[in-house]
Design an enzyme around this catalytic site. Structure first.
Site, PDB file in Angstrom:
ATOM      1  CB  CYS A 194      -0.109   5.767  11.388  1.00 41.78           C
ATOM      2  SG  CYS A 194       1.127   6.869  10.868  1.00 41.78           S
ATOM      3  CB  CYS A 242       2.973  -2.416  13.632  1.00 41.24           C
ATOM      4  SG  CYS A 242       3.172  -2.122  11.867  1.00 41.24           S
ATOM      5  CB  CYS A 252       2.710   7.193   3.521  1.00 42.68           C
ATOM      6  SG  CYS A 252       3.210   6.087   4.818  1.00 42.68           S
ATOM      7  CB  CYS A 302       7.399  -5.416   8.708  1.00 44.54           C
ATOM      8  SG  CYS A 302       8.835  -4.760   9.603  1.00 44.54           S
ATOM      9  CD  GLU A 316      -2.834  -1.234   2.349  1.00 46.18           C
ATOM     10  OE1 GLU A 316      -2.994  -0.186   3.019  1.00 46.18           O
ATOM     11  OE2 GLU A 316      -3.541  -2.247   2.482  1.00 46.18           O
ATOM     12  CB  CYS A 341       6.294  -3.159  16.213  1.00 41.90           C
ATOM     13  SG  CYS A 341       7.988  -2.775  15.717  1.00 41.90           S
TER      14      CYS A 341
HETATM   15  N1  SAH Z   1       9.183   0.347   9.883  1.00 44.21           N
HETATM   16  C1  SAH Z   1       9.316   1.739   9.989  1.00 44.21           C
HETATM   17  C2  SAH Z   1       8.397   2.517   9.088  1.00 44.21           C
HETATM   18  C3  SAH Z   1       6.978   2.048   8.945  1.00 44.21           C
HETATM   19  S1  SAH Z   1       5.911   2.234  10.326  1.00 44.21           S
HETATM   20  C4  SAH Z   1       9.155   2.178  11.424  1.00 44.21           C
HETATM   21  O1  SAH Z   1       8.740   1.373  12.245  1.00 44.21           O
HETATM   22  O2  SAH Z   1       9.507   3.318  11.704  1.00 44.21           O
HETATM   23  C5  SAH Z   1       5.515   3.971  10.299  1.00 44.21           C
HETATM   24  C6  SAH Z   1       5.073   4.531  11.646  1.00 44.21           C
HETATM   25  O3  SAH Z   1       3.729   4.121  11.977  1.00 44.21           O
HETATM   26  C7  SAH Z   1       5.970   4.075  12.768  1.00 44.21           C
HETATM   27  O4  SAH Z   1       6.297   5.098  13.640  1.00 44.21           O
HETATM   28  C8  SAH Z   1       5.083   3.058  13.432  1.00 44.21           C
HETATM   29  O5  SAH Z   1       5.494   2.837  14.709  1.00 44.21           O
HETATM   30  C9  SAH Z   1       3.709   3.693  13.317  1.00 44.21           C
HETATM   31  N2  SAH Z   1       2.623   2.745  13.566  1.00 44.21           N
HETATM   32  C10 SAH Z   1       2.620   1.426  13.322  1.00 44.21           C
HETATM   33  N3  SAH Z   1       1.434   0.877  13.711  1.00 44.21           N
HETATM   34  C11 SAH Z   1       0.683   1.870  14.206  1.00 44.21           C
HETATM   35  C12 SAH Z   1      -0.649   1.920  14.728  1.00 44.21           C
HETATM   36  N4  SAH Z   1      -1.431   0.843  14.816  1.00 44.21           N
HETATM   37  N5  SAH Z   1      -1.122   3.118  15.126  1.00 44.21           N
HETATM   38  C13 SAH Z   1      -0.358   4.229  15.013  1.00 44.21           C
HETATM   39  N6  SAH Z   1       0.903   4.226  14.522  1.00 44.21           N
HETATM   40  C14 SAH Z   1       1.425   3.057  14.120  1.00 44.21           C
HETATM   41 FE1  SF4 Z   2       7.816  -3.175  10.940  1.00 48.27          FE
HETATM   42 FE2  SF4 Z   2       5.527  -2.089  11.772  1.00 48.27          FE
HETATM   43 FE3  SF4 Z   2       7.598  -2.338  13.458  1.00 48.27          FE
HETATM   44 FE4  SF4 Z   2       7.718  -0.511  11.445  1.00 48.27          FE
HETATM   45  S1  SF4 Z   2       6.286  -0.515  13.183  1.00 48.27           S
HETATM   46  S2  SF4 Z   2       9.318  -2.001  12.100  1.00 48.27           S
HETATM   47  S3  SF4 Z   2       6.572  -1.646   9.848  1.00 48.27           S
HETATM   48  S4  SF4 Z   2       6.460  -4.042  12.502  1.00 48.27           S
END
Ligand code: SAH
Ligand code: SF4
Length: 388
Positions: A356, A133, A119, A126, A106, A130
Site C-alpha cells: 500500500c 502517499c 488492487c 493523483c 501499477e 496526501c
Molecule cells: N485514492 C484512494 C485510493 C488509493 S490509496 C484513497 O486515498 O483512498 C489506497 C490506500 O492506501 C489508502 O487508504 C491510502 O491512504 C493508503 N496509503 C497510501 N500511502 C500509503 C503508505 N505510504 N503506507 C500505507 N498506506 C498508504
Molecule cells: Fe491520491 Fe494517494 Fe491521497 Fe489516495 S492516498 S487520494 S492515491 S494522494
C-alpha cells in the site's frame, strides 16, 4: 460515446476505431443498435471479451462472418501494454502497465487462501497530494479510461488462465486502491466497476468490489445512483486539524461532511448490515497515540464501520516512519475494547514494492509536483521503476 472510449490515434482520414474493451453492456447495446444490429450481440461480445479473454473478432464463432467483418472495420479490443510482471515470494503479483502517453501504472494481485484481491489503479498519478502517499508525490498526468481500468482485471485474469473455459477463479475481489483517486474519475471508474460485477463479464459480487476514497464528497453523494459496491474511506486522522495535514482535500470537505455522506451511501443500499471500511494508516508519532484511538472511537460511534489499520509503508520521498508494533497493538486494542471490528492489514509484496502506498509507477507529471518533492529530498534516490 466519449473520446476516452476510442482509439485516439487517427491517421489520415481513417476513422478512429471504437475500443469495445471499456464498454458496459448498456453501452454495447446502444452501439450495436446504432449499427442496425440486434441487442443480444452485446451480451455475446461481452462474454467473448471478459469471460474468454478474446481480442480477435475472428474467434467469435457465434457471430456471423458479415458482422465480424463490420466489427473489424469499426472496432477493436485493445488493452494497454504490460511492460513487466513481477512475482513476489509471497505470491503477490505486480503488473507494470504502460498506457497511451507513456506513463506506467501499477496493478497488484494479492492471494490469501481462496481469496485473490486485485488492487486496481484509476488514474495516472493523483492530484490530491496526501502527505504520506507515494502516488501523490508522483504528481498527476490524467484519468485512466474505462478500458484502461477494466484492462487491469482482464490482464491479471488472463495471466492466471482464468479467462478460459473452466479456468481457475483467481481474481475473486477487486479494490480500487491502486494509483489515483477513483472519485476524481467518476464515470470511467463506475463503468469499469459495472463490468467487474456484471454477470456477462466478471460476475464478481458487489460485496467483493470496493471503492476507496479520500473523500471527494460531491461525487460520493451521487455514487449510490450508479453502483452498490462496497465503500472504504481513507480517514487516517480522528480530527480535522490533523487530517488537514495528512489528507489536504479535508480542508474542502471536512470529516463530519465526509462521514455523513458515507453513511448516506451505505444506508441507501438495499441490503442491510453493510459496513463502511475505515482505512487508517498508522504513522509513527503522527496519528498513532492512544488519544487518537479514543478520539476515533468517539468519532465513529454512530457510523456503521469496520476499521482497517494499515502500518505506514515508508518510501524514499517521505520523512514519515512506520508505526512501532507496540503502538499499533495498543491502538487496535483500544478500538476493539470500544467495540469496533478492527483488523491490521499485513504488508504483502514488500520485495516487489507492491505494498500500500508504494505504488508510484512512472508518471509523466503535469503538475511538476514530483520535481518539487525530489528537490526537497535531493539526498534521496527518486522513486523509479526500471522497465525491462
Ligand atoms: N485514492 C484512494 C485510493 C488509493 S490509496 C484513497 O486515498 O483512498 C489506497 C490506500 O492506501 C489508502 O487508504 C491510502 O491512504 C493508503 N496509503 C497510501 N500511502 C500509503 C503508505 N505510504 N503506507 C500505507 N498506506 C498508504
Ligand atoms: Fe491520491 Fe494517494 Fe491521497 Fe489516495 S492516498 S487520494 S492515491 S494522494
Amino acid at each position: 460515446m466519449t473520446n476516452a472510449d476510442t482509439n485516439q490515434t487517427v491517421t489520415g482520414t481513417e476513422q478512429a476505431k471504437v475500443n469495445l474493451l471499456g464498454l458496459t453492456e448498456a453501452k454495447l447495446v446502444a452501439f450495436f443498435e446504432s449499427m442496425g444490429e440486434k441487442r443480444f450481440r452485446a451480451a455475446q461480445v461481452l462474454k467473448w471479451i471478459h469471460q474468454l479473454g478474446v481480442d480477435d473478432f475472428d474467434e467469435m464463432s457465434n457471430i456471423s462472418k458479415a458482422l465480424r467483418e463490420k466489427l473489424k472495420a469499426h472496432c477493436e479490443i485493445r488493452g494497454p501494454e504490460v511492460l513487466r510482471q513481477l512475482d513476489s515470494a509471497d505470491g503477490t503479483r505486480k503488473f507494470l502497465i504502460r498506457v497511451t502517453g507513456g506513463s506506467v501504472v501499477e496493478t497488484v494481485f494479492i492471494p490469501d487462501g481462496e481469496r485473490g484481491t486485485l488492487c486496481v489503479s484509476s488514474q495516472v498519478g493523483c492530484s490530491l497530494d496526501c502527505s504520506f502517499c507515494a502516488t501523490g508525490k508522483q504528481g498527476f498526468n490524467r484519468d485512466l479510461t474505462a478500458a484502461e481500468i477494466i484492462a487491469q482485471v482482464w490482464i491479471a485474469a488472463k495471466s492466471f488462465g482464468q479467462l478460459t473455459p473452466n479456468g481457475p477463479r483467481k481474481v475473486t475481489n477487486v479494490v480500487m486502491m491502486g494509483m489515483g483517486e477513483p472519485l476524481m474519475n467518476f464515470d470511467n471508474v463506475v463503468d469499469a466497476m459495472n463490468l467487474m460485477m456484471h454477470d456477462n463479464a466478471y460476475g464478481i459480487s458487489k460485496r467483493r468490489v470496493t471503492l476507496s476514497t479520500s473523500g471527494v464528497v460531491p461525487e460520493l453523494d451521487r455514487l449510490g445512483d450508479y453502483t452498490d459496491a462496497c465503500l472504504a474511506i481513507s480517514l487516517h486522522a480522528p480530527n480535522d486539524e490533523l487530517r488537514n495535514e495528512l489528507v489536504p482535500i479535508n480542508k474542502k470537505y471536512p470529516i463530519a461532511m465526509l462521514l455523513a455522506s458515507a453513511k448516506r451511501y451505505i444506508e441507501s443500499l438495499p441490503d442491510t448490515h453493510r459496513k463502511i471500511t475505515i482505512e487508517y494508516t498508522l504513522i509513527d508519532h503522527v496519528n498513532d497515540r492512544p488519544e487518537h484511538a479514543r478520539q476515533l472511537a468517539e468519532l465513529l460511534r454512530d457510523v456503521p464501520v469496520k476499521i482497517n489499520l494499515i502500518p505506514f509503508n515508508p518510501f524514499n520521498l517521505s520523512n514519515y516512519k512506520r508505526v512501532s508494533n507496540n503502538a499499533m497493538r495498543r491502538f487496535q486494542d483500544i478500538l476493539m475494547q470500544e467495540g469496533y471490528i478492527t483488523t491490521v492489514r499485513t504488508t504483502r509484496g514488500d520485495d516487489i514494492d507492491a505494498a500500500c502506498g508504494q505504488l508510484a509507477g512512472e508518471v509523466n507529471d503535469r503538475t511538476k509536483r514530483s520535481e518539487r518533492y525530489r528537490a526537497q529530498f535531493s539526498q534521496a534516490e527518486p522513486v523509479t521503476i526500471v522497465s525491462q
